[in-house]
Scaffold this motif. Structure first.
Motif, PDB file in Angstrom:
ATOM      1  N   TYR A 160       3.946   2.901   0.805  1.00 34.30           N
ATOM      2  CA  TYR A 160       2.622   2.331   1.038  1.00 34.30           C
ATOM      3  C   TYR A 160       1.535   3.399   1.024  1.00 34.30           C
ATOM      4  CZ  TYR A 160       3.938  -2.486   1.540  1.00 34.30           C
ATOM      5  OH  TYR A 160       4.364  -3.759   1.251  1.00 34.30           O
ATOM      6  N   ARG A 161       1.867   4.593   1.447  1.00 32.07           N
ATOM      7  CA  ARG A 161       0.896   5.682   1.344  1.00 32.07           C
ATOM      8  C   ARG A 161       0.629   6.014  -0.121  1.00 32.07           C
ATOM      9  NH1 ARG A 161       3.276   9.363   6.377  1.00 32.07           N
ATOM     10  NH2 ARG A 161       1.768   8.631   7.963  1.00 32.07           N
ATOM     11  N   ALA A 162       1.674   6.028  -0.940  1.00 30.67           N
ATOM     12  CA  ALA A 162       1.507   6.298  -2.366  1.00 30.67           C
ATOM     13  C   ALA A 162       0.709   5.185  -3.037  1.00 30.67           C
ATOM     14  CB  ALA A 162       2.877   6.442  -3.034  1.00 30.67           C
ATOM     15  N   ALA A 163       0.988   3.944  -2.669  1.00 31.55           N
ATOM     16  CA  ALA A 163       0.245   2.820  -3.237  1.00 31.55           C
ATOM     17  C   ALA A 163      -1.229   2.893  -2.868  1.00 31.55           C
ATOM     18  CB  ALA A 163       0.842   1.502  -2.747  1.00 31.55           C
ATOM     19  N   ASP A 164      -1.511   3.275  -1.631  1.00 31.98           N
ATOM     20  CA  ASP A 164      -2.898   3.414  -1.196  1.00 31.98           C
ATOM     21  C   ASP A 164      -3.619   4.505  -1.981  1.00 31.98           C
ATOM     22  OD1 ASP A 164      -5.110   2.841   0.717  1.00 31.98           O
ATOM     23  OD2 ASP A 164      -4.699   4.886   1.384  1.00 31.98           O
ATOM     24  N   ALA A 165      -2.924   5.604  -2.227  1.00 37.44           N
ATOM     25  CA  ALA A 165      -3.529   6.708  -2.964  1.00 37.44           C
ATOM     26  C   ALA A 165      -3.863   6.320  -4.401  1.00 37.44           C
ATOM     27  CB  ALA A 165      -2.598   7.915  -2.948  1.00 37.44           C
ATOM     28  N   GLU A 166      -3.061   5.441  -4.987  1.00 33.30           N
ATOM     29  CA  GLU A 166      -3.276   5.033  -6.379  1.00 33.30           C
ATOM     30  C   GLU A 166      -4.065   3.739  -6.512  1.00 33.30           C
ATOM     31  OE1 GLU A 166       0.285   4.850  -8.666  1.00 33.30           O
ATOM     32  OE2 GLU A 166       0.705   7.004  -8.497  1.00 33.30           O
ATOM     33  N   GLY A 167      -4.326   3.077  -5.396  1.00 33.13           N
ATOM     34  CA  GLY A 167      -5.017   1.795  -5.457  1.00 33.13           C
ATOM     35  C   GLY A 167      -4.153   0.669  -5.988  1.00 33.13           C
ATOM     36  N   PHE A 168      -2.838   0.806  -5.832  1.00 33.29           N
ATOM     37  CA  PHE A 168      -1.908  -0.211  -6.323  1.00 33.29           C
ATOM     38  C   PHE A 168      -1.664  -1.263  -5.259  1.00 33.29           C
ATOM     39  CE2 PHE A 168       2.512  -1.754  -6.461  1.00 33.29           C
ATOM     40  CZ  PHE A 168       2.528  -2.358  -7.706  1.00 33.29           C
ATOM     41  N   GLU A 169      -1.537  -2.530  -5.667  1.00 32.76           N
ATOM     42  CA  GLU A 169      -1.193  -3.617  -4.756  1.00 32.76           C
ATOM     43  C   GLU A 169      -0.034  -4.418  -5.332  1.00 32.76           C
ATOM     44  OE1 GLU A 169      -4.266  -6.076  -3.301  1.00 32.76           O
ATOM     45  OE2 GLU A 169      -5.218  -4.443  -2.182  1.00 32.76           O
ATOM     46  N   ALA A 170       1.009  -4.567  -4.534  1.00 25.77           N
ATOM     47  CA  ALA A 170       2.171  -5.345  -4.948  1.00 25.77           C
ATOM     48  C   ALA A 170       2.039  -6.775  -4.447  1.00 25.77           C
ATOM     49  CB  ALA A 170       3.448  -4.718  -4.398  1.00 25.77           C
ATOM     50  N   THR A 171       2.811  -7.674  -5.043  1.00 29.64           N
ATOM     51  CA  THR A 171       2.776  -9.073  -4.604  1.00 29.64           C
ATOM     52  C   THR A 171       3.614  -9.297  -3.353  1.00 29.64           C
ATOM     53  OG1 THR A 171       4.597  -9.598  -6.104  1.00 29.64           O
ATOM     54  CG2 THR A 171       2.354  -9.941  -6.925  1.00 29.64           C
ATOM     55  N   ASP A 172       4.554  -8.396  -3.074  1.00 27.03           N
ATOM     56  CA  ASP A 172       5.302  -8.466  -1.826  1.00 27.03           C
ATOM     57  C   ASP A 172       5.804  -7.081  -1.469  1.00 27.03           C
ATOM     58  OD1 ASP A 172       7.398  -8.047  -3.580  1.00 27.03           O
ATOM     59  OD2 ASP A 172       8.556  -9.800  -2.983  1.00 27.03           O
ATOM     60  N   THR A 173       6.455  -6.965  -0.327  1.00 27.36           N
ATOM     61  CA  THR A 173       6.918  -5.670   0.157  1.00 27.36           C
ATOM     62  C   THR A 173       7.888  -5.017  -0.819  1.00 27.36           C
ATOM     63  OG1 THR A 173       6.885  -6.779   2.313  1.00 27.36           O
ATOM     64  CG2 THR A 173       7.658  -4.511   2.264  1.00 27.36           C
ATOM     65  N   ALA A 181      -7.943  -8.401   2.644  1.00 24.30           N
ATOM     66  CA  ALA A 181      -8.319  -9.441   1.691  1.00 24.30           C
ATOM     67  C   ALA A 181      -7.140  -9.944   0.869  1.00 24.30           C
ATOM     68  CB  ALA A 181      -9.417  -8.925   0.767  1.00 24.30           C
ATOM     69  N   THR A 182      -6.061  -9.175   0.794  1.00 26.43           N
ATOM     70  CA  THR A 182      -4.878  -9.551   0.029  1.00 26.43           C
ATOM     71  C   THR A 182      -3.634  -9.378   0.900  1.00 26.43           C
ATOM     72  OG1 THR A 182      -4.498  -7.307  -0.806  1.00 26.43           O
ATOM     73  CG2 THR A 182      -5.969  -8.743  -2.111  1.00 26.43           C
ATOM     74  N   ARG A 183      -2.526  -9.913   0.407  1.00 28.42           N
ATOM     75  CA  ARG A 183      -1.266  -9.743   1.144  1.00 28.42           C
ATOM     76  C   ARG A 183      -0.926  -8.265   1.305  1.00 28.42           C
ATOM     77  NH1 ARG A 183       3.568 -12.813   1.762  1.00 28.42           N
ATOM     78  NH2 ARG A 183       5.324 -11.467   2.249  1.00 28.42           N
ATOM     79  N   HIS A 184      -1.029  -7.510   0.212  1.00 26.45           N
ATOM     80  CA  HIS A 184      -0.699  -6.090   0.280  1.00 26.45           C
ATOM     81  C   HIS A 184      -1.594  -5.373   1.282  1.00 26.45           C
ATOM     82  CE1 HIS A 184       0.872  -2.253  -1.360  1.00 26.45           C
ATOM     83  NE2 HIS A 184      -0.334  -1.805  -1.024  1.00 26.45           N
ATOM     84  N   ALA A 185      -2.886  -5.677   1.255  1.00 25.20           N
ATOM     85  CA  ALA A 185      -3.815  -5.040   2.193  1.00 25.20           C
ATOM     86  C   ALA A 185      -3.446  -5.370   3.630  1.00 25.20           C
ATOM     87  CB  ALA A 185      -5.237  -5.479   1.884  1.00 25.20           C
ATOM     88  N   SER A 186      -3.009  -6.600   3.879  1.00 24.90           N
ATOM     89  CA  SER A 186      -2.584  -6.986   5.222  1.00 24.90           C
ATOM     90  C   SER A 186      -1.333  -6.221   5.647  1.00 24.90           C
ATOM     91  CB  SER A 186      -2.327  -8.496   5.281  1.00 24.90           C
ATOM     92  OG  SER A 186      -3.529  -9.227   5.138  1.00 24.90           O
ATOM     93  N   GLU A 187      -0.407  -6.071   4.725  1.00 26.94           N
ATOM     94  CA  GLU A 187       0.800  -5.305   5.028  1.00 26.94           C
ATOM     95  C   GLU A 187       0.447  -3.848   5.333  1.00 26.94           C
ATOM     96  OE1 GLU A 187       3.793  -5.762   2.066  1.00 26.94           O
ATOM     97  OE2 GLU A 187       3.940  -7.929   2.310  1.00 26.94           O
ATOM     98  N   TRP A 188      -0.447  -3.281   4.561  1.00 25.39           N
ATOM     99  CA  TRP A 188      -0.846  -1.892   4.747  1.00 25.39           C
ATOM    100  C   TRP A 188      -1.515  -1.706   6.112  1.00 25.39           C
ATOM    101  CZ3 TRP A 188       0.032   2.788   4.618  1.00 25.39           C
ATOM    102  CH2 TRP A 188      -0.911   3.808   4.493  1.00 25.39           C
TER     103      TRP A 188
END
Length: 235
Positions: free
Chosen positions: A176-189, A84-91
């Motif tokens: 990206y694994r750490a971001a997934d664990a915390e529910g964080f989404e960045a605007t770019d890589t 649904a978001t850029r970060h989710a697509s990257e993940w």
């Protein structure tokens, strides 16, 4: 792993609403091919690229695959549905690459907007080379003529961040694994790496020629750039 091996993620999960199209803007025709095909042609010509993951909107895998198939030669591209978001697509794409990264089969990952068709091999090579040297790299282009909401000139020298962005594969996967664990989404890589990884991110000079197709006039501008010397347009 004895030789450098790069994986490239190309994001093509956007829409065509702002460009005035009734379909995904990366499927619009730029000169003689779809917008997306320009990036894929550059990527597949790079000697170190071993894997390419193409992120598309759910339900568009067949249409996008059919559109770019004539430009792939004998190479294969892994197509995955975006989020649904850029970060989710990257993940989504990073998870596809995770086994190869964990196994040491890929040591560098680059992420690129499929709507930036004119990055060119020169910029790709510069970004990947800087990422191998420093751990991460992003292209930046000088910004000028910016004003605040009350029409005052913005002081200082500013730069806009573009893609492709490239990073050491293990650090990117861990971030990206750490971001997934915390529910964080960045605007770019780079935003995700800056938060979770101890990686130096080098700035590689780019220019306005590496434009992103967003509005109707952008497609016309890209056509104009292709009509002239590409080296000059991208400088």
């Amino acid at each position: 792993m004895t030789e450098p091996a790069t994986a490239v993620v190309v994001l093509a999960a956007g829409s065509g609403s702002r460009v005035g199209a009734d379909r995904n803007k990366v499927l619009l025709t730029l000169r003689d091919r779809p917008v997306l095909a320009w990036s894929l042609t550059d990527v597949l010509a790079l000697p170190d690229v071993r894997r390419v993951v193409l992120v598309v909107r759910p339900g568009e895998a067949a249409s996008v695959g059919q559109a770019v198939a004539p430009y792939l030669g004998d190479r294969e591209v892994h197509v995955v549905d975006g989020g649904a978001t850029r970060h989710a697509s990257e993940w989504q794409a990073v998870r596809v690459l995770a086994p190869a990264i964990d196994a040491g089969e890929v040591d560098l990952v680059a992420v690129h907007d499929g709507a930036r068709p004119l990055a060119g091999r020169g910029l790709w090579e510069a970004v990947l080379g800087a990422a191998r040297e420093h751990g991460g790299a992003i292209p930046v282009a000088p910004l000028s003529g910016l004003v605040t909401t009350d029409l005052r000139a913005v002081p200082g020298e500013l730069a806009g961040v573009q893609t492709p962005q490239a990073f050491a594969a293990r650090e990117l996967l861990a971030a990206y694994r750490a971001a997934d664990a915390e529910g964080f989404e960045a605007t770019d890589t780079a935003g995700c790496l800056a938060r979770y990884a101890d990686v130096r991110i080098a700035a590689v000079r780019s220019g306005p020629g590496n434009l992103k197709i967003t509005f109707p006039e952008d497609l016309g501008l890209a056509e104009s750039l292709l009509a002239g010397p590409v080296e000059d347009a991208l400088g």
